[in-house]
Design a protein around this motif. Sequence first.
Motif, PDB file in Angstrom:
ATOM      1  N   GLU A  13       0.805  -1.251   0.166  1.00  0.00           N
ATOM      2  CA  GLU A  13      -0.138   0.020   0.086  1.00  0.00           C
ATOM      3  C   GLU A  13       0.844   1.340  -0.017  1.00  0.00           C
ATOM      4  OE1 GLU A  13      -1.871  -1.629   3.793  1.00  0.00           O
ATOM      5  OE2 GLU A  13      -3.592  -0.751   2.954  1.00  0.00           O
ATOM      6  N   GLY A  23      -7.646 -11.158  -1.418  1.00  0.00           N
ATOM      7  CA  GLY A  23      -8.317 -11.508  -0.152  1.00  0.00           C
ATOM      8  C   GLY A  23      -7.784 -12.268   1.006  1.00  0.00           C
ATOM      9  N   PRO A  24      -8.362 -12.743   1.967  1.00  0.00           N
ATOM     10  CA  PRO A  24      -7.339 -12.948   3.098  1.00  0.00           C
ATOM     11  C   PRO A  24      -6.770 -14.407   3.019  1.00  0.00           C
ATOM     12  CG  PRO A  24      -9.665 -12.931   3.825  1.00  0.00           C
ATOM     13  CD  PRO A  24      -9.646 -12.331   2.514  1.00  0.00           C
ATOM     14  N   TRP A  73      -2.784  -9.933   4.386  1.00  0.00           N
ATOM     15  CA  TRP A  73      -3.935  -9.249   4.547  1.00  0.00           C
ATOM     16  C   TRP A  73      -4.305  -9.033   5.788  1.00  0.00           C
ATOM     17  CZ3 TRP A  73      -7.388  -8.233   0.840  1.00  0.00           C
ATOM     18  CH2 TRP A  73      -8.645  -7.861   1.303  1.00  0.00           C
ATOM     19  N   GLU A  74      -3.927  -9.427   6.730  1.00  0.00           N
ATOM     20  CA  GLU A  74      -4.245  -8.944   8.132  1.00  0.00           C
ATOM     21  C   GLU A  74      -3.481  -7.678   8.615  1.00  0.00           C
ATOM     22  OE1 GLU A  74      -6.857  -9.810   9.880  1.00  0.00           O
ATOM     23  OE2 GLU A  74      -7.351 -11.645   8.154  1.00  0.00           O
ATOM     24  N   LEU A  90      -2.672  -5.350   6.571  1.00  0.00           N
ATOM     25  CA  LEU A  90      -2.806  -4.284   5.788  1.00  0.00           C
ATOM     26  C   LEU A  90      -3.328  -2.983   6.634  1.00  0.00           C
ATOM     27  CD1 LEU A  90      -4.446  -5.786   2.648  1.00  0.00           C
ATOM     28  CD2 LEU A  90      -2.510  -4.989   2.805  1.00  0.00           C
ATOM     29  N   ASP A  96      -5.827  -0.791   5.394  1.00  0.00           N
ATOM     30  CA  ASP A  96      -6.952  -0.631   4.910  1.00  0.00           C
ATOM     31  C   ASP A  96      -7.500  -1.531   4.102  1.00  0.00           C
ATOM     32  OD1 ASP A  96      -9.354   0.551   4.151  1.00  0.00           O
ATOM     33  OD2 ASP A  96      -8.619   2.175   2.978  1.00  0.00           O
ATOM     34  N   LYS A  97      -7.720  -2.588   4.846  1.00  0.00           N
ATOM     35  CA  LYS A  97      -8.339  -3.687   4.125  1.00  0.00           C
ATOM     36  C   LYS A  97      -9.487  -3.761   3.030  1.00  0.00           C
ATOM     37  CE  LYS A  97      -8.612  -6.613   8.093  1.00  0.00           C
ATOM     38  NZ  LYS A  97      -7.449  -6.543   8.906  1.00  0.00           N
ATOM     39  N   ASP A  98     -10.522  -2.868   3.927  1.00  0.00           N
ATOM     40  CA  ASP A  98     -11.712  -2.529   3.519  1.00  0.00           C
ATOM     41  C   ASP A  98     -11.704  -2.018   1.700  1.00  0.00           C
ATOM     42  OD1 ASP A  98     -12.863  -3.241   5.445  1.00  0.00           O
ATOM     43  OD2 ASP A  98     -13.820  -1.049   6.121  1.00  0.00           O
ATOM     44  N   LYS A 106     -11.763  -5.170  -0.232  1.00  0.00           N
ATOM     45  CA  LYS A 106     -12.513  -6.259   0.072  1.00  0.00           C
ATOM     46  C   LYS A 106     -13.379  -6.473  -1.252  1.00  0.00           C
ATOM     47  CE  LYS A 106     -16.308  -3.696   2.185  1.00  0.00           C
ATOM     48  NZ  LYS A 106     -16.559  -2.842   3.273  1.00  0.00           N
TER      49      LYS A 106
END
Length: 237
Positions: free
Chosen positions: A161, A190-191, A197-198, A200, A202-204, A207
Amino acid sequence: MTDSPLTSQIPNLPQSLHYYPAFLPQPTSSTLLQKILQTPKPKWTHLSHRRLQSYPTSLTATTNTLITPPSSSPPLPEWLTEPMIPRMQELNIWAGAPHGAPNHVLVNEYLPGRGILPHEDGGAYWPVVGTVSLGGVIVLDVYEKRMGGGKGRRVGRVLLEDGSLLVTTGDMYTSYLHGIAEVTVDEDLGPETIANWELLGDKDRFKGGRSERGARISLTYRDVLKVVKVGGGFLRK
Ligand SMILES: O=C(O)CCC(=O)C(=O)O
Ligand SMILES: [Fe+2]
């Protein structure tokens, strides 16, 4: 390496890759990106698929040596060191390195659809790379290295990111390859598919499973092992 409370170690990959989201928070990250994009054209080296700048200079082709200017002029410009190098030192990334800090930075630009073939960074450097990402999001692929150095199976994907720092060391530096696919959209995010992924920031944002590439600049910090200082001052401008 000292970790912040939530460990930065990326799981499910060989050791060791560490990910720090928002290493350079806004607005520092976009101010730096704008500054780099305004660099005059002659400073860039144009390759077929991307352009880059080397600071303080590129290594010699035959012996991978860094020839540095006299000690009175700083080897790296301040805009590449502040606040990045002190922050990396707080994370103890360069604790064992011969010079105790990076002495070389590559500035790479990737436009949408551009990437870098799977490769290893090699023996010219202390086996640590600090990669700061600015601007567009990109997925870095990690591959096994076959006997003889060729690309084996893909073992993981890491999403980088804006403003993040990725630290590559250990087996990840010496025994695996990394590359960036030449696509305009990174898909299947995705995860289950993205190793960090965990971690990140800003995972949202991802999504929906996809991320359009935008212009991205990466700053890769390394400690070059062979350094020759040019003394005397006759090169001073
Ligand atoms: O831009 C990146 O994140 C990777 C660059 C890279 O692998 C390199 O410069 O060796
Ligand atoms: Fe690399």
